[in-house]
Design a protein around this motif. Structure first.
Motif, PDB file in Angstrom:
ATOM      1  N   LEU A   1       3.038  -1.288  -3.031  1.00 42.23           N
ATOM      2  CA  LEU A   1       3.649  -2.435  -3.699  1.00 42.23           C
ATOM      3  C   LEU A   1       2.601  -3.246  -4.460  1.00 42.23           C
ATOM      4  O   LEU A   1       2.821  -3.665  -5.600  1.00 42.23           O
ATOM      5  CB  LEU A   1       4.341  -3.339  -2.667  1.00 42.23           C
ATOM      6  N   TRP A   2       1.454  -3.457  -3.831  1.00 48.33           N
ATOM      7  CA  TRP A   2       0.395  -4.225  -4.505  1.00 48.33           C
ATOM      8  C   TRP A   2      -0.197  -3.439  -5.673  1.00 48.33           C
ATOM      9  O   TRP A   2      -0.481  -3.997  -6.717  1.00 48.33           O
ATOM     10  CB  TRP A   2      -0.685  -4.578  -3.487  1.00 48.33           C
ATOM     11  N   GLN A   3      -0.356  -2.157  -5.471  1.00 48.69           N
ATOM     12  CA  GLN A   3      -0.965  -1.346  -6.527  1.00 48.69           C
ATOM     13  C   GLN A   3      -0.041  -1.238  -7.735  1.00 48.69           C
ATOM     14  O   GLN A   3      -0.507  -1.226  -8.876  1.00 48.69           O
ATOM     15  CB  GLN A   3      -1.278   0.043  -5.984  1.00 48.69           C
ATOM     16  N   ASP A   4       1.261  -1.178  -7.495  1.00 49.05           N
ATOM     17  CA  ASP A   4       2.216  -1.070  -8.593  1.00 49.05           C
ATOM     18  C   ASP A   4       2.656  -2.438  -9.110  1.00 49.05           C
ATOM     19  O   ASP A   4       3.503  -2.512 -10.004  1.00 49.05           O
ATOM     20  CB  ASP A   4       3.447  -0.273  -8.124  1.00 49.05           C
ATOM     21  N   ARG A   5       2.088  -3.490  -8.538  1.00 52.84           N
ATOM     22  CA  ARG A   5       2.347  -4.865  -8.985  1.00 52.84           C
ATOM     23  C   ARG A   5       3.832  -5.222  -8.935  1.00 52.84           C
ATOM     24  O   ARG A   5       4.420  -5.689  -9.905  1.00 52.84           O
ATOM     25  CB  ARG A   5       1.814  -5.106 -10.400  1.00 52.84           C
TER      26      ARG A   5
ATOM     27  N   LEU B   1      -6.905  -5.942  -4.197  1.00 55.27           N
ATOM     28  CA  LEU B   1      -5.931  -6.077  -5.281  1.00 55.27           C
ATOM     29  C   LEU B   1      -5.436  -7.515  -5.400  1.00 55.27           C
ATOM     30  O   LEU B   1      -5.243  -8.029  -6.509  1.00 55.27           O
ATOM     31  CB  LEU B   1      -4.752  -5.134  -5.035  1.00 55.27           C
ATOM     32  N   GLU B   2      -5.242  -8.168  -4.270  1.00 57.19           N
ATOM     33  CA  GLU B   2      -4.773  -9.547  -4.300  1.00 57.19           C
ATOM     34  C   GLU B   2      -5.810 -10.457  -4.944  1.00 57.19           C
ATOM     35  O   GLU B   2      -5.500 -11.288  -5.800  1.00 57.19           O
ATOM     36  CB  GLU B   2      -4.466 -10.003  -2.863  1.00 57.19           C
ATOM     37  N   ILE B   3      -7.058 -10.291  -4.545  1.00 57.00           N
ATOM     38  CA  ILE B   3      -8.125 -11.135  -5.108  1.00 57.00           C
ATOM     39  C   ILE B   3      -8.303 -10.857  -6.589  1.00 57.00           C
ATOM     40  O   ILE B   3      -8.499 -11.770  -7.400  1.00 57.00           O
ATOM     41  CB  ILE B   3      -9.438 -10.895  -4.336  1.00 57.00           C
ATOM     42  N   TYR B   4      -8.208  -9.588  -6.975  1.00 54.03           N
ATOM     43  CA  TYR B   4      -8.489  -9.216  -8.360  1.00 54.03           C
ATOM     44  C   TYR B   4      -7.413  -9.735  -9.311  1.00 54.03           C
ATOM     45  O   TYR B   4      -7.713 -10.213 -10.398  1.00 54.03           O
ATOM     46  CB  TYR B   4      -8.596  -7.691  -8.460  1.00 54.03           C
ATOM     47  N   TYR B   5      -6.154  -9.630  -8.908  1.00 50.99           N
ATOM     48  CA  TYR B   5      -5.073  -9.952  -9.839  1.00 50.99           C
ATOM     49  C   TYR B   5      -4.640 -11.420  -9.797  1.00 50.99           C
ATOM     50  O   TYR B   5      -4.105 -11.930 -10.767  1.00 50.99           O
ATOM     51  CB  TYR B   5      -3.857  -9.064  -9.552  1.00 50.99           C
ATOM     52  N   VAL B   6      -4.844 -12.068  -8.670  1.00 53.72           N
ATOM     53  CA  VAL B   6      -4.394 -13.454  -8.554  1.00 53.72           C
ATOM     54  C   VAL B   6      -5.500 -14.380  -9.051  1.00 53.72           C
ATOM     55  O   VAL B   6      -6.677 -14.172  -8.749  1.00 53.72           O
ATOM     56  CB  VAL B   6      -4.032 -13.773  -7.092  1.00 53.72           C
TER      57      VAL B   6
ATOM     58  N   ASP C   1       5.812  -7.711  -8.241  1.00 56.60           N
ATOM     59  CA  ASP C   1       5.568  -9.138  -8.050  1.00 56.60           C
ATOM     60  C   ASP C   1       6.623  -9.818  -7.188  1.00 56.60           C
ATOM     61  O   ASP C   1       6.304 -10.666  -6.353  1.00 56.60           O
ATOM     62  CB  ASP C   1       5.493  -9.839  -9.417  1.00 56.60           C
ATOM     63  N   SER C   2       7.898  -9.481  -7.407  1.00 56.10           N
ATOM     64  CA  SER C   2       8.945 -10.147  -6.629  1.00 56.10           C
ATOM     65  C   SER C   2       8.785  -9.848  -5.147  1.00 56.10           C
ATOM     66  O   SER C   2       8.872 -10.747  -4.301  1.00 56.10           O
ATOM     67  CB  SER C   2      10.322  -9.706  -7.116  1.00 56.10           C
ATOM     68  N   ALA C   3       8.515  -8.586  -4.813  1.00 59.24           N
ATOM     69  CA  ALA C   3       8.332  -8.215  -3.411  1.00 59.24           C
ATOM     70  C   ALA C   3       7.083  -8.881  -2.839  1.00 59.24           C
ATOM     71  O   ALA C   3       7.091  -9.384  -1.704  1.00 59.24           O
ATOM     72  CB  ALA C   3       8.244  -6.697  -3.273  1.00 59.24           C
ATOM     73  N   MET C   4       6.003  -8.879  -3.628  1.00 63.69           N
ATOM     74  CA  MET C   4       4.769  -9.493  -3.143  1.00 63.69           C
ATOM     75  C   MET C   4       4.950 -10.988  -2.915  1.00 63.69           C
ATOM     76  O   MET C   4       4.440 -11.552  -1.938  1.00 63.69           O
ATOM     77  CB  MET C   4       3.630  -9.234  -4.136  1.00 63.69           C
ATOM     78  N   THR C   5       5.674 -11.623  -3.810  1.00 68.39           N
ATOM     79  CA  THR C   5       5.895 -13.061  -3.668  1.00 68.39           C
ATOM     80  C   THR C   5       6.657 -13.365  -2.388  1.00 68.39           C
ATOM     81  O   THR C   5       6.324 -14.298  -1.651  1.00 68.39           O
ATOM     82  CB  THR C   5       6.675 -13.590  -4.888  1.00 68.39           C
TER      83      THR C   5
END
Length: 1748
Positions: free
Chosen positions: A995-999, A1049-1054, A1001-1005
């Motif tokens: 989920l994080w790798q494919d971004r 991935l969280e640190i890199y994209y956020v 966003d709704s699920a991650m949020t």
């Protein structure tokens, strides 16, 4: 489902799954708890399900937890099934939870629709019937294994059976009576749904339950004693029921129920026989103590039994009961019952008791409980053994029936061993002894018995020895022969002559009876049966019989002989398959099987069973020696073969040149018409065995015709054949798929180019592109409903054997095969027919994808849905289709089924893992499907945040979201519980990572907002892992790896400021709890364990690799986000760096293995990044260089190709480390060794590069590039070893760095004498330049040569190695590329000057020539003149190019060219002698160059205009700032930045122009007369010096038509003075570089350069003026004008200089750098300002002189 939310009663099927060990509850304590919890249900059996009652109905109506629609449906079910109302609702809820194939919403619609509601009731009835069966199966399973020491739950089962023991049989006997006495239901009593069809279904269920209850009681009484009264009671019950035939509802019995009725009869008879305890009776009889038997004291019961059994009818089931009772009464010696005994015994024999028992044991042994069948065999063994002991064999009917029964009995475990320990005169040993006396006259019965008596190696050896030492030979004579003497009474004969028993044989196939042998004569109706007392080996007889068959194979006797030979071959097959050690002794027989197959296959009516036996025997032999069996079989022509050599896959699939062999003919002409396929099954097993034998590439390809025959002739059509035996179709299909599965799972070596295709490649291609693939698809498309139907129709009690299991196994093989085909199929743009059929959309959920997904509903075998999901996962990865679209309207229901199994706490773990893996793949490849499973719903009540002015939606998890389950799996409080083992935890974390790798966003949020999400996710990182050697579950390592990657991935994209506070706290805790140090050490321990473990399997360390890769990503990210990840601590970073270095060293210096090298290469990349980013924290460079040197030394000793990239990384790391701090050789102890290693590498790599380039020349005609790289800087072709980061190039760069460390230059020069790397390098350089290839190598080589030539010794070594022949002429190829042979003009370069380019190579070559000439002077002069002569056109073009192009690349080449000319101008006389015209051209061009530079420096705005318009390159790439601009910048600010960068571009060009101007004037100084000479020496030959400047004082122009003049030189002085003035005013100088000069040293250096330029300008001006004045050809009027103009101009200049000198001016150190050594003393000045006075005085004196 919501309906089942409150369900707490475990279903019987679920309990059955737990007992089988197929659930998540596998611990013994858990199993024991389940048995305790459900012991009442097991004890009561079917009575657990109660009939309807008013009280239960009232309770249901008052239950508020059950919704009204379910209550109503429950009441209807209660009436339909005659089941308690509350239990009906429980069954309904259980069905909705486990078997309902719809969604929650669809239930409401079903309940409202009458037709759908009735269909649902029928399905629930089926579910209820299955529940009743599973309840009985659980009890049966307990009784099967409660005394089996091998079963893991034996103790728990035993405790449970102890609880059930007292009341179990009583309860079950009552239930049995109720079942066969119950009246069939009717529509009046059970409702309209009770149709005739369902009544039949009810009765089948009744019969199944009766059979199961009887089986349970039979097993029970096998372990527990039955009392006489119980026996009598059972006898009455069975008589009343007619042993199953006289059911109350017998009018409902049809043919389909015969199997169940027979099964009831079998167990009825077995229970009675077992109750008589014949084994104990036999024991008592042997001990002469029959009084101990329980029936010895129960006369009344015996008499009642006599009466009852005498009234039994003639049903076959009665026979064993009558025989057993007759035996019991006979043994108890009750005289009054002798007539009864004889009557019962005769009835039993008349009813074919032994045939019936044989039939019974076969039926029970085919597809039933193995334990039940074995127990039945033990029971019959005791009966048969006692019968043979008590009665004469002749009175028992035909002997063959006894032998058949004995063979069935011996199939039970341990009975064969028990037989060999018994007395030869008792029991079944009587049969063996009697048949032994008839051998070999009657051979088959004995061999049949002996085959059955082989069960293990010991019994196999006993059978072999028994036959090897035969003591009598029996023959049948119709008439008395002449060569025997007989006794008077004809009871004994004696041979007078020896007799050859098999006259056709020879050698081993022969046996001779000696003279004088005695024989006992037994007269018979057929003649004389003589038993000769003669010792021989039965195996010799068998060999002779086979040899005899080979001789008579073409006669009419062949079938008769086949009847004798088949038992022999069957016996041999049984022996070799049991004990391989006897195989050598049987070689005379096994070696003749090949010829036997060949001969028998060609007769008119081939004996198929004999051929099948031969093939089966060879199959066993092939398990140990496949090559020999294959080689011998090839000569028989039995197997399919090819008459032409197979060269390609297409040819092999077309079967071109292939023949079907004898087997193909047998299949077509015999087996398919008859419907019997013994040879086909044997053939398939043989080919499977040969394939598994890994014959080798050549022999394996010889099997290709066999495999092609299977794929083309068997697989597509076998389901259409005629079959006489039930289940044979499924068996053949399973064998075919097993063969294909074996081929696709072979571990093959890589195929060489042009070699014939492998079996695997051919099989893959055939399945992907022919009808064989469609046959596989048809098997997969059978569907879960068909399987359930077949499983339900099986009569077996255990559900673990039978046609249903064979079908399931076939489908599982089809799944695995399809998965492997897709995986192994070569990638292609064209979709194969198999893939097309797999992904083809059908209608109404009829496509294969939907069928595969619906296997999730299968419950019997957990492997089937797991493999179906695995195939779905593979298709989702590679197939261009939407799984969601294929599922159609069933998508939501299938999702619910998936999630139900995922949520179940008892579900098999492997299914859960596979579901999560499927969803993980779907995240990336199936957006529609993953959205269905995520089931995110918009939270209408919440207010979302604003993003870019738009209000975002806030999501929440839906009721059917897979994230709910995943969050439970990662909950730290759930870890370690049985429903969340490490494998599931890993799969859940992997899904989140997807989920994080494919971004998503709704699920991650949504996940971020969950309480303790980050804490639960990262909990695994804060635990303590076991040492690598102690890890039992490696999935924990993968869990840690995925967790680290999610954090990255969280640190890199956020955005940094937007990180969740929970994650920030976690990262802070990670630092505080010293987890960096822990994980760094743990990674190092993994590395150490890898190097110490002796294995080459890459899969062994897969988890290690994943964790180390994740740690690498974590540290790489930390270099850019040090503040966020709390890695600002320098000691900690240094420690991490050293740990990575140490781990890299351990991996790359250990004994080389592929996994270690791959891991070492990965860590080397990390080390390289850390060295670049954290170079500031390195304190002691030697601690870095020492391990790197060891690694380099280790790698240099290996020549493995895949280590090239690793070597390159280590070279890069060493270069970076050396560049961190200025080192001296004394600071680097390993300097000499490293330099030697590097030079050796250069030597080897250069040779390889030379060879590869030569090879490329012969194979590629397009090596030459048609573009001028000086003009376009086009990228070179990266061929061979010439790569920017290749070992060869990096070794050259490292050698350069090491060379620059050595100030004296002695080390490298000394190595050139021992390692001839220079000649090899120059040879490769010459070829590279000539063909314009290997750009990076050429550039790096020239850099190294430049560094080496900085000292005189180095320059001597370079020159002596032949540098000029290697460079001079080949360098023409770099720029002379036009079709007409002329050079092209220099163009502008849009690349950075640092980027590799062929113009850069040319510039480096020019610098090298300059440095060599400067160092070697006259020793290199000839070579320098040769060079300038060869490249004169390019040099002249270059000097003239500044007027046309002002790009940095062009100016840089001009700079290098003028520098070389400056050095060459010291040798003007030699130059004039060798190249006079070139000298004149160069002088002219230099003057024009001086004019151009002065003009451009004087007019910066003009220069800027030219840069913008003429070159089209406003900002040279070299000076563009690297940092990216903000996303939005105001237009005004952009304009300011644009102007600033344009100004910097002008300054950069001006700096280059100033350097060119200074060197040009220095060179012109050498081309004009020496001042001292021209002023003092009256005899100076003026003809030696040309006039360089015309007599004019105009401002210099940009036009080439205006010749350089004295005005040019005066303008140059003025430009220099202006620049000096600007420096003094503290302004940014126009000639500065991009970076403003802030240090005094930089300012001083620039002033010195300007001063040096002015000095040379004055020098040239005065020298040229005097040359004019002394030239007699110049008119006096012109001389006078020159004096006036020059006097005026110089006076003005002198006044400016005097003002500047009073303020102080620096010395001119540039003069020392730019001038030749001979002129240093005259041109250089002191550091004090007064030292410049002589120059001013000289100019003043010259002015005064010309003013006269």
């Amino acid at each position: 489902m919501a309906a089942a939310a409150g369900l707490c009663v475990r279903s019987s099927r679920e309990l059955w799954t737990i007992l089988l060990g197929r659930s998540a509850l596998r611990d013994t304590a858990q199993v024991e708890a389940e048995l305790d919890r459900h012991s009442d249900r097991l004890l009561t059996g079917l009575s657990y399900y109660k009939p309807p009652s008013a009280s239960s109905g009232d309770k249901l109506k008052s239950d508020k937890e059950v919704v009204v629609p379910l209550k109503e449906l429950g009441l209807r079910i209660s009436k339909f099934l005659s089941l308690d109302e509350q239990q009906s609702v429980q069954i309904l809820q259980s069905y909705l939870q486990e078997d309902y194939r719809g969604t929650k919403d669809s239930i409401k619609a079903v309940l409202q629709d009458e037709r759908q509601s009735q269909a649902l009731q029928l399905k629930i009835a089926e579910y209820y019937y299955e529940e009743r069966i599973y309840t009985l199966r659980c009890v049966l399973y307990l009784l099967t294994y409660f005394q089996d020491e091998r079963h893991p739950y034996r103790a728990e089962y035993s405790k449970c059976v102890d609880k059930l023991e007292k009341e179990l049989v009583t309860n079950y006997r009552k239930q049995f009576e109720e079942l066969f006495r119950t009246e069939a239901p009717t529509w009046e009593s059970h409702g309209n749904l009770m149709t005739e069809r369902h009544v039949s279904r009810w009765f089948i269920q009744c019969l199944r339950e009766q059979a199961l209850i009887l089986e349970i009681m039979f097993l029970y009484y096998a372990y527990f004693e039955m009392g006489p009264e119980d026996l009598l009671a059972f006898a009455r019950i069975f008589k009343e029921q007619g042993f199953g035939a006289r059911q109350t509802n017998r009018h409902l019995i049809d043919e389909s129920m015969d199997g169940l009725v027979d099964r009831i009869g079998y167990f009825s008879a077995l229970i009675l026989v077992e109750g008589m305890d014949i084994d104990f009776l036999h024991k008592c009889a042997l001990e002469d103590s029959v009084d101990r038997h329980q029936f010895a004291t129960t006369q009344e019961v015996c008499q009642e039994m006599d009466k009852l059994l005498l009234t039994l009818g003639d049903i076959p089931h009665h026979a064993p009961v009558l025989l057993s009772w007759a035996l019991l009464r006979h043994t108890l010696c009750l005289d009054e019952s002798s007539q009864v005994i004889r009557r019962l015994g005769s009835i039993a024999i008349q009813q074919n008791a032994f045939q019936y028992m044989t039939q019974m044991l076969k039926a029970l042994g085919s597809g039933g409980n193995n334990c039940t069948a074995s127990t039945a065999r033990m029971c019959i063994y005791g009966l048969l053994s006692f019968v043979l002991t008590s009665f004469e064999e002749e009175t028992l009917g035909e002997q063959q029936h006894l032998i058949n029964l004995a063979c069935e009995v011996f199939a039970a475990p341990n009975l064969a061993e028990l037989f060999w320990d018994t007395e030869p005169t008792t029991g079944l040993a009587v049969l063996l002894d009697n048949n032994c006396g008839m051998f070999p006259q009657s051979m088959a019965p004995l061999l049949q018995l002996l085959s059955a008596l082989i069960s293990d190696k010991s019994t196999a050896k006993k059978v072999y020895s028994f036959l090897d030492k035969m003591s009598c030979y029996t023959e049948l004579y119709k008439h008395k022969p002449n060569d025997v003497l007989s006794h008077e009474d004809e009871t004994q004969w004696r041979r007078q002559t020896p007799k050859l028993l098999y006259p056709l044989g020879s050698g081993q196939a022969n046996i001779r009876m000696p003279q004088g042998t005695y024989g006992t004569v037994m007269p018979t109706a057929q003649g004389y049966l003589v038993r000769w007392h003669y010792s021989y080996s039965g195996w010799t007889i068998f060999t002779c019989e086979i040899e005899m068959l080979l001789h008579v194979v073409s006669t009419a006797d062949v079938l008769l002989h086949c009847q004798k030979v088949k038992p022999i071959i069957d016996l041999v097959h049984r022996i070799v398959s049991t004990d391989w050690s006897i195989t050598d002794c049987l070689l005379p027989i096994t070696s003749r099987l090949y010829m036997l197959i060949q001969r028998l296959s060609s007769v008119m009516n081939p004996p198929m069973e004999v051929i099948a036996s031969c093939v089966n025997t060879l199959t066993v032999l092939a398990t140990r020696m496949p090559a020999k069996v294959w080689a011998d079989l090839q000569h028989t022509g039995f197997l399919p073969y090819s008459v032409t050599q197979i060269t390609g896959i297409v040819q092999s699939i077309s079967a071109e040149g292939m023949q079907a062999g004898s087997y193909g003919n047998l299949l077509l002409s015999i087996e398919r018409p008859q419907g019997k396929y013994s040879v086909t099954t044997a053939f398939l097993r043989l080919v499977i065995t040969l394939v598994k034998g890994q014959l080798g590439s050549t022999q394996s390809r010889g099997l290709m015709p066999c495999v092609v025959f299977v794929l083309k002739e068997l697989l597509p059509t076998y389901h259409k054949w005629r079959y006489n035996v039930y289940g044979m179709r499924e068996e053949i299909g399973c064998l075919i798929l097993e063969l294909i599965y074996t081929i696709l799972n072979l571990n093959l070596e890589e195929e060489s180019q042009g070699s014939p295709p492998s079996l695997q490649a051919m099989c893959t291609h055939c399945l992907a592109n022919t009808e064989a693939g469609q046959a596989i698809i048809n098997i997969m498309a059978i569907g879960v409903d068909t399987i359930d139907t077949v499983m339900a129709a099986q009569p077996s009690s255990s559900g673990s054997e039978g046609s249903g299991q064979t079908l399931t196994q076939t489908i599982k093989l089809a799944f695995s095969i399809t998965n492997n085909v897709i995986k192994l199929k070569p990638s292609s743009d064209v979709i194969s027919p198999l893939e097309q059929a797999l992904t083809q959309h059908g209608t109404h959920g009829n496509n294969l994808i939907a069928i595969l997904a619906k296997y999730i509903y299968h419950r019997h075998d957990p492997a089937l849905p797991r493999l179906a999901i695995q195939l779905l996962k593979r298709l989702a990865m590679v197939a261009p289709m939407s799984v969601y679209a294929c599922l159609g309207s069933d998508a939501a229901a299938i999702r619910d089924a998936f999630l139900n199994r995922l949520q179940s706490k008892t579900e098999d773990m492997r299914i859960k893992v596979m579901i999560l893996e499927f969803l993980t793949v779907a995240v990336e490849t199936q957006p529609g499907l993953i959205e269905l499973f995520l089931n995110l719903e918009v939270n209408d009540g919440a207010v979302g945040s604003k993003i870019n002015g738009m209000r975002s939606q806030e999501f929440i998890l839906g009721e059917w979201s897979c994230l709910q389950v995943v969050l439970e799996f990662i909950d730290s409080k759930q870890q370690g519980k049985y429903w969340c083992p490490p494998l599931i935890h890993r799969a859940a974390i992997a899904f989140l990572h997807a989920l994080w790798q494919d971004r998503r966003d709704s699920a991650m949020t949504v996940l971020r907002t969950k309480d303790r999400f980050w804490e639960n996710l990262t909990s695994v990182l804060f635990g303590e892992l076991p040492a690598p050697a102690d890890i039992t579950e490696k999935s924990v390592l993968e869990t840690c790896a995925f967790t680290l990657k999610i954090i990255c991935l969280e640190i890199y994209y956020v955005v940094r400021g937007s990180l969740d506070q929970s994650l920030k706290n976690t990262l802070n805790l990670f630092f505080d709890k010293k987890r960096y140090e822990y994980w760094s050490e743990y990674i190092k321990s993994l590395v150490i364990y890898m190097t110490e473990t002796d294995t080459d399997g890459a899969s062994t360390f897969l988890e290690f690799h994943k964790l180390i890769s994740a740690w690498r990503m974590f540290l790489v990210l930390a270099t850019s986000y040090e503040d966020v990840m709390h890695l600002c601590d320098c000691p900690l970073r240094l420690q991490l760096l050293h740990d990575v270095l140490e781990a890299t060293k351990i991996l790359l210096t250990a004994p080389l293995s592929a996994p270690c090298l791959r891991m070492g290469s990965m860590l080397a990349t990390l080390l390289l990044i850390l060295l670049k980013q954290w170079k500031r924290v390195i304190v002691n460079i030697s601690k870095i260089l020492d391990p790197l040197d060891q690694i380099l030394e280790s790698l240099s000793q290996s020549n493995q190709y895949f280590m090239e990239k690793t070597k390159a990384k280590i070279y890069s790391a060493i270069i970076i480390t050396i560049q961190i701090k200025q080192l001296r050789v004394s600071d680097f102890p390993q300097y000499s060794q490293m330099l030697l290693t590097v030079c050796e590498t250069i030597h080897n790599e250069a040779i390889v590069l030379l060879d590869q380039t030569h090879h490329a020349l012969t194979t590629d005609s397009a090596l030459f590039d048609d573009k001028d790289s000086m003009e376009t800087d086009c990228a070179p072709r990266l061929q061979h070893k010439d790569q920017k980061d290749g070992v060869c190039v990096l070794a050259l760069h490292l050698a350069k760095e090491l060379c620059e460390m050595d100030e004296g230059g002695d080390q490298l020069v000394s190595i050139t004498r021992t390692v001839p790397f220079l000649p090899a390098m120059l040879s490769a350089l010459e070829l590279s330049l000539r063909v314009k290839q290997n750009l990076h190598f050429a550039e790096a080589s020239l850099h190294l040569l430049l560094s080496l030539a900085k000292t005189e010794q180095g320059a001597t070594a370079v020159g002596g190695a032949g540098v000029l022949p290697s460079i001079c002429l080949p360098l023409l190829s770099v720029y002379q590329l036009s079709a007409n042979g002329t050079t092209q003009t220099l163009g502008s370069s849009r690349k950075s000057l640092d980027a590799p380019s062929w113009p850069g190579v040319y510039r480096l070559t020019m610098s090298l020539m300059e440095r060599l000439l400067k160092s070697l002077r006259y020793n290199f002069l000839t070579e320098a003149l040769d060079f300038v002569g060869v490249h004169q056109e390019r040099i002249l073009q270059c000097l003239d190019a500044v007027r046309k192009v002002q790009s940095l690349a062009c100016l840089d080449e001009v700079d290098h060219t003028v520098g070389f000319i400056l050095q060459l101008s010291n040798f003007i006389k030699e130059w004039r002698f060798h190249l006079p015209q070139l000298l004149r051209d160069v002088q002219v061009n230099l003057c024009y160059l001086c004019q151009t530079c002065t003009f451009l420096l004087h007019s910066p705005k003009v220069l800027q205009h030219y840069l913008q318009v003429k070159n089209g390159d406003t900002i040279p790439p070299a000076i563009v700032p690297r940092q990216s601009k903000p996303a939005q910048t105001p237009k005004k600010q952009q304009d300011i930045e644009r102007d600033e960068m344009e100004q910097r571009a002008v300054l950069k060009v001006q700096s280059s122009l100033l350097r060119i101007l200074s060197k040009t004037l220095a060179a012109i100084r050498h081309f004009t007369p020496d001042l001292c000479q021209i002023l003092l020496d009256q005899s100076l030959d003026l003809a030696e010096y040309d006039m360089l400047f015309v007599l004019s004082f105009t401002t210099p122009a940009f036009d080439s038509d205006i010749a350089p003049s004295f005005g040019t030189l005066l303008a140059t002085v003025n430009v220099v003075l202006n620049m000096q003035g600007e420096i003094d005013k503290k302004k940014e100088p126009m000639s500065l570089n991009v970076i403003p000069l802030t240090s005094p040293e930089e300012t001083k250096s620039l002033k010195a350069l300007l001063r040096f330029t002015m000095e040379n300008c004055f020098y040239a001006l005065i020298s040229q003026a005097v040359r004019y004045l002394k030239d007699p050809s110049v008119h006096s009027r012109d001389k006078q004008r020159m004096k006036q103009e020059l006097s005026s101009e110089l006076s003005t200049v002198l006044s400016s200089i005097s003002r500047y000198s009073r303020r102080g001016a620096p010395s001119s150190p540039a003069a020392a750098l730019l001038l030749s050594p001979s002129n240093k003393s005259t041109s250089s000045t002191s550091k004090c300002p007064e030292s410049q006075e002589p120059l001013i005085q000289l100019v003043q004196a010259f002015v005064r002189q010309i003013q006269r």
